[in-house]
Design a protein around this motif. Structure first.
Motif, mmCIF file in Angstrom:
data_model
loop_
_atom_site.group_PDB
_atom_site.id
_atom_site.type_symbol
_atom_site.label_atom_id
_atom_site.label_comp_id
_atom_site.label_asym_id
_atom_site.label_seq_id
_atom_site.Cartn_x
_atom_site.Cartn_y
_atom_site.Cartn_z
ATOM 1 N N ALA A 91 0.718 -1.166 -0.019
ATOM 2 C CA ALA A 91 0.160 -0.029 -0.033
ATOM 3 C C ALA A 91 1.127 1.249 0.026
ATOM 4 N N ASP A 92 0.369 2.330 -0.510
ATOM 5 C CA ASP A 92 1.008 3.552 -0.493
ATOM 6 C C ASP A 92 1.737 3.890 0.910
ATOM 7 N N TYR A 93 1.019 3.984 1.988
ATOM 8 C CA TYR A 93 1.403 4.267 2.963
ATOM 9 C C TYR A 93 2.690 3.391 3.635
ATOM 10 N N ARG A 139 4.600 1.710 1.558
ATOM 11 C CA ARG A 139 5.964 2.154 0.516
ATOM 12 C C ARG A 139 6.499 3.376 1.387
ATOM 13 N N GLU A 140 5.748 4.407 1.449
ATOM 14 C CA GLU A 140 6.277 5.547 2.257
ATOM 15 C C GLU A 140 6.981 5.153 3.509
ATOM 16 N N GLU A 197 11.228 0.126 -2.451
ATOM 17 C CA GLU A 197 10.228 -0.507 -3.173
ATOM 18 C C GLU A 197 10.572 -1.980 -2.905
#
Length: 341
Positions: A57-59, A61-62, A67
């Protein structure tokens, strides 16, 4: 929990140990120190949660800062069975309840064998009916998060537990990390209470303590909040977690809000009695009243202090006769007036 007791606060350590057992032990100690009632981890094997190519999910990954696939990330965050045993023993010694969320049937079996007092199921499992059935068959209390769900999906999940020995508590949740205030949708707490007549809690992913205070006012019996040792650590959940100082403040604000709630019975509290005599009013002579005069509304008014006859009894006083001369601005007392007009 949920039987008139204080709100049960769960410190969601989750995977904020970053796969390190010593960090996990520090989270147990911290949960106890900041006033949580329970510390909760997550129990899984990476290949049972996600396919080898499942993206983050984006959160997430942040949070991890590079990656990789979800399976790769999760494989670094697994706690071994022995680690679970150590952490459960440590939690009990520290005076907090040990909980964990299973993400597959084998993990649920292990937690039941470990002797956990309840099973916490995350929002991602709300529609995982096979896992829900598997957990329901164990007869343990279940705390079920409802993030990302519709009311109908919650209803279907609750039906799985109908007729089993499992007692269910529902957790309102917004699966956004962190959750902005406009997405918290706190009124859902009352919706869940009204529709299902089950204990309801709040899994809080907002920043700060405002949502927790609102949840307290709405009547939740469980609160869950992510705990981290340091929000700057690398990992999927640290940025949406409370550090130790923030978590301690969170618990303090919740307990203060609980004290504010009171009993719900409308009556003066002890602290009000001293103010009552100074702030309320009494029946007072609006002018000089001669002995034998029949009291009229024009002769009487209401003024502080409230140590005399209440103005609520004004109609009972009007029409009675003064038994003595009463100077203007004098509090009327029963001894100054005849019993009958």
């Amino acid at each position: 929990m949920c039987s008139g007791a204080p709100i049960f606060v769960i410190a969601e350590a989750g995977v904020n140990h970053n796969g390190d057992i010593e960090t996990a032990h520090r989270l147990v100690d911290t949960a106890a120190k900041v006033g949580a009632d329970a510390v909760k981890f997550q129990t899984f094997t990476a290949d049972r949660i996600a396919t080898h190519s499942s993206p983050l999910a984006d959160y997430q990954r942040e949070g991890v800062g590079f990656e990789e696939t979800m399976q790769e990330m999760l494989s670094e965050l697994v706690l071994s069975p022995e680690a679970h045993r150590e952490l459960k023993a440590h939690a009990e010694e520290a005076g907090v309840v040990f909980l964990s969320s299973p993400f597959d049937e084998d993990s649920a079996d292990f937690l039941a064998e470990l002797g956990v007092s309840a099973i916490k199921l995350g929002s991602g499992e709300l529609t995982n009916t096979p896992l829900l059935r598997h957990v329901a068959a164990k007869g343990l209390p279940v705390i079920l998060s409802t993030g990302m769900g519709t009311l109908e999906e919650v209803r279907e999940a609750v039906r799985v537990f109908a007729g089993t020995r499992s007692q269910v508590a529902l957790m309102h949740c917004t699966s956004s990390y962190p959750t902005p205030p406009q997405d918290a949708n706190m009124r859902v707490i009352r919706t869940l209470m009204d529709r299902f007549a089950l204990p309801v809690g709040y899994s809080d992913h907002t920043e700060g303590h405002v949502a927790a205070v609102a949840a307290t006012a709405l009547g939740v019996c469980i609160l869950e909040k992510h705990l981290t040792l340091d929000r700057t650590m690398k990992g999927p959940d640290h940025r949406a977690s409370a550090d130790p100082d923030s978590f301690a403040d969170y618990v303090e604000k919740v307990r203060e809000a609980e004290r504010c709630m009171g009993s719900g019975e409308k009556q003066p509290v002890m602290a009000e009695f001293a103010v009552m005599s100074a702030s309320r009013k009494s029946i007072v002579a609006a002018r000089d009243i001669s002995k034998g005069s029949v009291l009229t509304s024009e002769m009487l008014t209401a003024k502080r202090p409230g140590t005399g006859i209440s103005p609520a009894k004004m109609n009972e006083i009007i029409g009675r006769r003064a038994s003595v001369d009463i100077p203007e601005d004098t509090l009327i007392s029963e001894s100054m007036i005849d019993t009958d007009a």
